[in-house]
Design a protein around this motif. Structure first.
Motif, PDB file in Angstrom:
ATOM      1  N   ARG A  82       0.800  -1.232   0.000  1.00  0.00           N
ATOM      2  CA  ARG A  82       0.000   0.000   0.000  1.00  0.00           C
ATOM      3  C   ARG A  82       0.828   1.274   0.000  1.00  0.00           C
ATOM      4  NH1 ARG A  82      -0.796  -2.496   4.889  1.00  0.00           N
ATOM      5  NH2 ARG A  82      -0.143  -1.406   6.768  1.00  0.00           N
ATOM      6  N   ASN A 110      -4.934  -0.383   6.272  1.00  0.00           N
ATOM      7  CA  ASN A 110      -4.473  -1.764   6.430  1.00  0.00           C
ATOM      8  C   ASN A 110      -5.558  -2.721   5.964  1.00  0.00           C
ATOM      9  OD1 ASN A 110      -6.138  -2.676   8.917  1.00  0.00           O
ATOM     10  ND2 ASN A 110      -5.402  -0.615   9.342  1.00  0.00           N
ATOM     11  N   GLU A 111      -5.159  -3.975   5.711  1.00  0.00           N
ATOM     12  CA  GLU A 111      -6.051  -4.966   5.129  1.00  0.00           C
ATOM     13  C   GLU A 111      -7.213  -5.318   6.065  1.00  0.00           C
ATOM     14  OE1 GLU A 111      -2.689  -4.819   5.314  1.00  0.00           O
ATOM     15  OE2 GLU A 111      -1.952  -6.757   4.666  1.00  0.00           O
ATOM     16  N   ILE A 112      -6.942  -5.276   7.352  1.00  0.00           N
ATOM     17  CA  ILE A 112      -7.981  -5.707   8.298  1.00  0.00           C
ATOM     18  C   ILE A 112      -9.184  -4.765   8.234  1.00  0.00           C
ATOM     19  CG2 ILE A 112      -8.483  -6.027  10.756  1.00  0.00           C
ATOM     20  CD1 ILE A 112      -5.490  -7.056  10.880  1.00  0.00           C
ATOM     21  N   PHE A 132      -9.041  -8.912  16.306  1.00  0.00           N
ATOM     22  CA  PHE A 132      -8.543  -9.525  15.088  1.00  0.00           C
ATOM     23  C   PHE A 132      -7.261 -10.273  15.399  1.00  0.00           C
ATOM     24  CE2 PHE A 132      -4.897  -6.848  14.572  1.00  0.00           C
ATOM     25  CZ  PHE A 132      -5.260  -5.666  15.176  1.00  0.00           C
ATOM     26  N   MET A 191      -3.746 -12.248  13.175  1.00  0.00           N
ATOM     27  CA  MET A 191      -3.112 -12.617  11.914  1.00  0.00           C
ATOM     28  C   MET A 191      -2.160 -13.767  12.189  1.00  0.00           C
ATOM     29  SD  MET A 191      -2.058  -8.998  10.313  1.00  0.00           S
ATOM     30  CE  MET A 191      -1.001  -9.484   8.963  1.00  0.00           C
ATOM     31  N   PRO A 196      23.538   5.835  13.269  1.00  0.00           N
ATOM     32  CA  PRO A 196      23.591   4.381  13.481  1.00  0.00           C
ATOM     33  C   PRO A 196      22.248   3.651  13.292  1.00  0.00           C
ATOM     34  CG  PRO A 196      24.665   5.547  15.272  1.00  0.00           C
ATOM     35  CD  PRO A 196      23.939   6.564  14.480  1.00  0.00           C
ATOM     36  N   ASN A 197      21.175   4.363  13.053  1.00  0.00           N
ATOM     37  CA  ASN A 197      19.906   3.680  12.820  1.00  0.00           C
ATOM     38  C   ASN A 197      19.905   2.868  11.528  1.00  0.00           C
ATOM     39  OD1 ASN A 197      18.395   4.302  15.046  1.00  0.00           O
ATOM     40  ND2 ASN A 197      17.770   6.296  14.227  1.00  0.00           N
ATOM     41  N   ARG A 222      13.528   6.977   9.404  1.00  0.00           N
ATOM     42  CA  ARG A 222      12.858   7.281  10.657  1.00  0.00           C
ATOM     43  C   ARG A 222      12.889   8.760  10.972  1.00  0.00           C
ATOM     44  NH1 ARG A 222      12.871   6.383  15.537  1.00  0.00           N
ATOM     45  NH2 ARG A 222      15.092   6.529  15.799  1.00  0.00           N
ATOM     46  N   PRO A 238      23.948   3.261  19.288  1.00  0.00           N
ATOM     47  CA  PRO A 238      22.534   2.936  19.536  1.00  0.00           C
ATOM     48  C   PRO A 238      22.168   1.597  18.903  1.00  0.00           C
ATOM     49  CG  PRO A 238      22.749   5.168  18.691  1.00  0.00           C
ATOM     50  CD  PRO A 238      24.112   4.573  18.674  1.00  0.00           C
ATOM     51  N   ASN A 298      20.953  -1.182  16.717  1.00  0.00           N
ATOM     52  CA  ASN A 298      20.595  -1.190  15.306  1.00  0.00           C
ATOM     53  C   ASN A 298      20.746  -2.599  14.756  1.00  0.00           C
ATOM     54  OD1 ASN A 298      23.349  -1.521  15.154  1.00  0.00           O
ATOM     55  ND2 ASN A 298      23.742   0.539  14.380  1.00  0.00           N
ATOM     56  N   LYS A 299      20.523  -2.695  13.464  1.00  0.00           N
ATOM     57  CA  LYS A 299      20.604  -4.001  12.817  1.00  0.00           C
ATOM     58  C   LYS A 299      21.946  -4.670  13.058  1.00  0.00           C
ATOM     59  CE  LYS A 299      19.453  -2.510   8.845  1.00  0.00           C
ATOM     60  NZ  LYS A 299      19.574  -2.327   7.426  1.00  0.00           N
ATOM     61  N   GLU A 300      23.001  -3.871  13.041  1.00  0.00           N
ATOM     62  CA  GLU A 300      24.328  -4.449  13.169  1.00  0.00           C
ATOM     63  C   GLU A 300      24.489  -5.128  14.528  1.00  0.00           C
ATOM     64  OE1 GLU A 300      27.535  -1.683  12.840  1.00  0.00           O
ATOM     65  OE2 GLU A 300      29.033  -3.289  12.731  1.00  0.00           O
ATOM     66  N   TYR A 328      10.248   0.846  17.036  1.00  0.00           N
ATOM     67  CA  TYR A 328       9.906   2.246  17.326  1.00  0.00           C
ATOM     68  C   TYR A 328       8.407   2.465  17.417  1.00  0.00           C
ATOM     69  CZ  TYR A 328      14.745   2.515  15.878  1.00  0.00           C
ATOM     70  OH  TYR A 328      16.086   2.291  15.766  1.00  0.00           O
ATOM     71  N   ASP A 387       7.253   5.962  18.623  1.00  0.00           N
ATOM     72  CA  ASP A 387       7.401   7.003  17.600  1.00  0.00           C
ATOM     73  C   ASP A 387       6.245   6.918  16.602  1.00  0.00           C
ATOM     74  OD1 ASP A 387       9.685   7.624  18.840  1.00  0.00           O
ATOM     75  OD2 ASP A 387      11.034   7.291  17.148  1.00  0.00           O
ATOM     76  N   MET A 391      -3.997  -5.735  22.706  1.00  0.00           N
ATOM     77  CA  MET A 391      -3.347  -6.501  21.641  1.00  0.00           C
ATOM     78  C   MET A 391      -1.957  -6.913  22.106  1.00  0.00           C
ATOM     79  SD  MET A 391      -2.537  -5.446  17.704  1.00  0.00           S
ATOM     80  CE  MET A 391      -1.528  -4.032  18.055  1.00  0.00           C
ATOM     81  N   ALA A 443       6.292  -5.463   8.198  1.00  0.00           N
ATOM     82  CA  ALA A 443       5.043  -5.156   7.501  1.00  0.00           C
ATOM     83  C   ALA A 443       3.819  -5.666   8.282  1.00  0.00           C
ATOM     84  CB  ALA A 443       5.068  -5.763   6.109  1.00  0.00           C
ATOM     85  N   GLY A 444       3.880  -6.933   8.681  1.00  0.00           N
ATOM     86  CA  GLY A 444       2.763  -7.501   9.416  1.00  0.00           C
ATOM     87  C   GLY A 444       2.572  -6.820  10.758  1.00  0.00           C
ATOM     88  N   LEU A 479       3.313  -3.646  11.490  1.00  0.00           N
ATOM     89  CA  LEU A 479       2.685  -2.341  11.272  1.00  0.00           C
ATOM     90  C   LEU A 479       1.192  -2.477  10.998  1.00  0.00           C
ATOM     91  CD1 LEU A 479       5.033  -0.177   9.084  1.00  0.00           C
ATOM     92  CD2 LEU A 479       4.096   0.296  11.336  1.00  0.00           C
ATOM     93  N   THR A 480       0.852  -3.487  10.184  1.00  0.00           N
ATOM     94  CA  THR A 480      -0.551  -3.710   9.859  1.00  0.00           C
ATOM     95  C   THR A 480      -1.355  -3.911  11.138  1.00  0.00           C
ATOM     96  OG1 THR A 480       0.049  -4.714   7.780  1.00  0.00           O
ATOM     97  CG2 THR A 480      -2.132  -5.223   8.611  1.00  0.00           C
ATOM     98  N   ARG A 481      -0.783  -4.669  12.062  1.00  0.00           N
ATOM     99  CA  ARG A 481      -1.488  -4.918  13.318  1.00  0.00           C
ATOM    100  C   ARG A 481      -1.690  -3.630  14.100  1.00  0.00           C
ATOM    101  NH1 ARG A 481       1.615  -9.243  12.573  1.00  0.00           N
ATOM    102  NH2 ARG A 481       0.682 -11.278  12.768  1.00  0.00           N
ATOM    103  N   GLU A 526      -1.749  -0.536  12.974  1.00  0.00           N
ATOM    104  CA  GLU A 526      -2.727   0.316  12.284  1.00  0.00           C
ATOM    105  C   GLU A 526      -4.147  -0.193  12.491  1.00  0.00           C
ATOM    106  OE1 GLU A 526      -2.016   1.021   8.139  1.00  0.00           O
ATOM    107  OE2 GLU A 526       0.028   1.691   8.536  1.00  0.00           O
ATOM    108  N   PHE A 552      -5.253  -1.967  14.878  1.00  0.00           N
ATOM    109  CA  PHE A 552      -5.655  -1.803  16.272  1.00  0.00           C
ATOM    110  C   PHE A 552      -6.132  -0.370  16.512  1.00  0.00           C
ATOM    111  CE2 PHE A 552      -4.635  -1.325  20.892  1.00  0.00           C
ATOM    112  CZ  PHE A 552      -5.453  -2.324  21.350  1.00  0.00           C
TER     113      PHE A 552
END
Lengths: 318, 365
Positions: A66, A80-82, A120, A122, A287-288, A308, B31, B33-35, B229, B232, B330, B341-342, B344-346, B348, B350
């Motif tokens: 989306r 969102n899909e829901i 809901f 998933m 570093p993000n 971000r 901070p 992070n992925k690393e 995050y 945020d 939730m 992705a999943g 964030l969908t949750r 949103e 909610f």
């Protein structure tokens, strides 16, 4: 005056046009094949020949693609899909209390009471029972996916298949084939295993009461419908545009945003001809290390997201 | 001695100021992070919880910068956190990293003598006088309380602000400026300044934003990287959030626990559902959900790492709480395999659920 709804999912991209009373006037079901932008351009090429940009009152997008889509086509509602699925189902029937939605990679359950989404869930760890898995099994058995469900209905004594995990379900199916069980019994067994998996994982602890809607691409599989009905003990309804519900919901939601007096952000069907490039890079500003995606149309940046701090996305001209 | 410590939300501000004041060299790891997560996942047992992995990543990065002593808090409770220090010592030893561990724990578990000897290890390497040391500790405590306060204010104001994103911008800028400050006093000045700024953000009192309580396992709710995050994101959506657990809460709670007068409100609220401490912060999680309802919150989001024992127990209790209180809750589970992705969908969905619920309730009355 039409509302345009686009649902960019993992397997299919659905585009619908609704009229003022939210009835479907046009529907396109395209395979995403991992290229959401090209698929939308393809779809728009078809629509362009029949409709004019000015006829579009509002645009809504949903599905896992989306965000990128909203930049590309200019969406009024990005949902969102829901929410989209619930909205579409409620538009058909206010009485619906449970929605079982199984798509390409996701399965969801939506609990509604008196027209409000109450709860809901998933799938989190496993994609067994979703469209991709069924697709793969149909391919392995060399049965067209459209006929897969009908095979299940022919079965008289289903075989029990281990359905906890997609990989193990497949091994178990192969094992049962080697033992010489009939194909239709194995397929029926698979449908039942997947329904069991769904009810025990996704729908765990949720109260499934009538009326139940079954939507998403997998609803086309009559074997799955039958397996749900025998497990639940009551009828499961499949709405007429079951595989378009996400897109329909998005279109309806877009009508609400534009109702508030806004003009649509729709960028027109002409993007079908544009040269759209997408690229991504890892920002090394801090570093993000955000993965930033940019979208370019004919050399102009039309979308940028994933950072971000807003360093890149706030530079947007549009 | 060159000290380092794993990240836990805003602890780095206080720790940096404390060691600066004590005149002990310290390395603040980059901070999370992925690393850090990649390094941690490489060296940690596969099935251990997410915080463990990120912490290992922190250590390795700090050791690269010359750190030779690691300070962490310990625990002898029933949750796996109690094993962290021993396992981590083992892993670093196998990797041939020459580092000392100083594990801080409560006197009731390790004895008052042992505790003083551990504190002594740090305190001896400081050349400052006793008075200065106490002053340094006082300033560090002040800093952790201030930064946690500022953060809580920003999260709450985000729902009411007139210019969207102002509170978030100030908060991010505040953290950036504070960590770059040269001394504890400078940091306190910066924090005072930003506290004023955030509290003077223009707000619209007529607004009735959604209010969500963030509950669950302490590390994953405090450390933003581990929960994608979420706070945020909720600020971006214009949702007011509240999170009771924070480093400053932990300090207060731990200090008061020998007297059994810690978090009395939470204990009281959770009594009906979970009257015992079962490790971690499961009891707090339940109690906070009940308190959130009493304070008029619309919903709660529980976050915990995959495999977290105490929170699995509270997750099983929360549906009953949710039903009794008529408040949606939730649960989100995070680990290095979680797809954003999943997730964030949750979140949103909610928010939509809470919004639509409220709207139709308004229609009915």
């Amino acid at each position: 005056m039409y509302y345009l709804g686009v649902d960019v999912g993992s397997v299919s991209t659905d585009i619908v046009l609704l009229d003022k009373s939210f009835s479907v006037v046009e529907e396109l079901y395209l395979k995403t094949r991992g290229k959401p932008i090209q698929v939308i351009q393809e779809g728009f090429k078809i629509l362009k020949s029949k409709y004019d940009d000015k006829q579009i009152t509002a645009v809504g997008v949903t599905g896992s693609g989306r965000n990128i889509t909203s930049f590309l086509i200019g969406a009024d509602a990005v949902k969102n899909e829901i929410t989209a699925h619930a909205t579409a189902a409620l538009n058909i029937d206010k009485e619906v209390s449970t929605i079982i939605e199984i798509g390409g990679q996701d399965s969801k359950i939506i609990i509604l009471r008196e027209g409000i989404v109450l709860d809901f869930a998933m799938n989190t760890v496993c994609a067994a029972g979703t469209g991709s898995f069924l697709d793969r099994q149909a391919e392995r058995l060399e049965i067209p996916i459209e006929e897969f469900g009908d095979y299940a209905l022919k079965s008289t004594s289903p075989v029990r298949i281990a359905g906890r995990c997609a990989v193990f379900a497949e091994s178990d199916m192969i094992h049962k084939q080697q033992l010489g069980y009939k194909q239709e019994d194995i397929i029926r067994g698979l449908c039942e295993a997947l329904v069991r998996n769904y009810l025990n994982n996704v729908a765990k602890g949720k109260e499934i009461i009538q009326k139940v809607f079954f939507q998403g691409g997998v609803a086309a599989n009559r074997g799955m419908k039958a397996a749900f009905e025998s497990a639940l003990g009551f009828e499961v309804y499949i709405p007429p545009h079951y595989n378009m519900m996400g897109a329909i919901g998005a279109a309806i939601l877009s009508s609400e945003t534009v109702k508030k007096g806004e003009v649509t952000k729709f960028r027109g069907f002409n993007i079908a001809q544009s040269n759209v490039l997408q690229s991504s890079f890892e920002c090394d500003g801090c570093p993000n290390r955000c993965e930033v995606v940019t979208l370019e149309e004919n050399g102009n940046t039309i979308g940028c997201f994933g950072d971000r701090c807003g360093k890149h996305s706030s530079k947007m001209t549009v | 001695m060159k000290i380092t410590f794993p990240h836990l939300g805003n602890v780095c501000f206080a720790a940096k100021a404390l060691f600066n004041e004590l005149g002990i060299e310290c390395v603040v790891p980059p901070p999370n992070n992925k690393e850090a997560l990649e390094i941690g996942t490489l060296y940690s047992p596969e099935e251990i919880c997410l915080p463990f992995k990120i912490m290992i990543g922190n250590y390795i990065k700090s050791i690269e910068e010359g750190a030779d002593t690691i300070i962490i808090t310990g625990s002898c409770g029933p949750c796996r956190f109690g094993e962290y220090c021993e396992l981590q010592m083992n892993i670093l030893k196998k990797l041939n990293k020459k580092v000392d561990f100083i594990v801080m724990d409560v006197p009731s578990d390790i004895g008052i003598k042992e505790m003083f000897s551990r504190i002594g290890k740090i305190s001896h390497s400081s050349s400052k006088s006793k008075k200065e040391k106490i002053k340094a500790l006082y300033k560090a405590l002040k800093i952790i309380n201030m930064i946690d306060d500022i953060e809580a204010d920003a999260h709450y104001i985000a729902g009411y602000e007139k210019n969207t994103g102002e509170a978030k911008r100030f908060l991010n800028k505040c953290k950036r400026d504070a960590i770059n400050s040269k001394s504890a006093d400078e940091m306190i000045n910066i924090l005072t300044e930003y506290k004023r700024k955030i509290n003077s953000v223009e707000i619209d009192k007529q607004k009735k934003p959604l209010k969500i309580a963030i509950i669950g396992e302490i590390y994953t709710i405090i450390e933003p990287f581990s929960n994608f995050y979420i706070e945020d994101k909720l600020m971006d959506y214009g949702v007011s959030t509240k999170r009771t657990l924070s480093p400053s809460w932990w300090v207060k709670n731990t200090a008061l626990s020998p007297l059994r007068i810690n978090s009395l409100d939470i204990k009281k609220a959770s009594k009906e559902y979970l009257p015992l401490c079962i490790g971690g912060h499961a009891r707090e999680c339940i109690g906070e959900a009940v308190i959130a309802k009493n304070e008029g919150f619309d919903g709660a989001i529980q976050i915990f790492p995959m495999g977290c024992m105490p929170e699995i127990v509270s997750k099983a209790i929360l549906p009953t709480v949710s039903k009794d209180l008529n408040m949606p809750i939730m649960s989100l589970i995070v680990d290095e395999m979680t797809g954003e992705a999943g997730y964030l969908t949750r979140i949103e969905a909610f928010i939509d659920l809470l919004e639509r619920r409220r709207k139709s309730v308004l229609f009915r009355s």
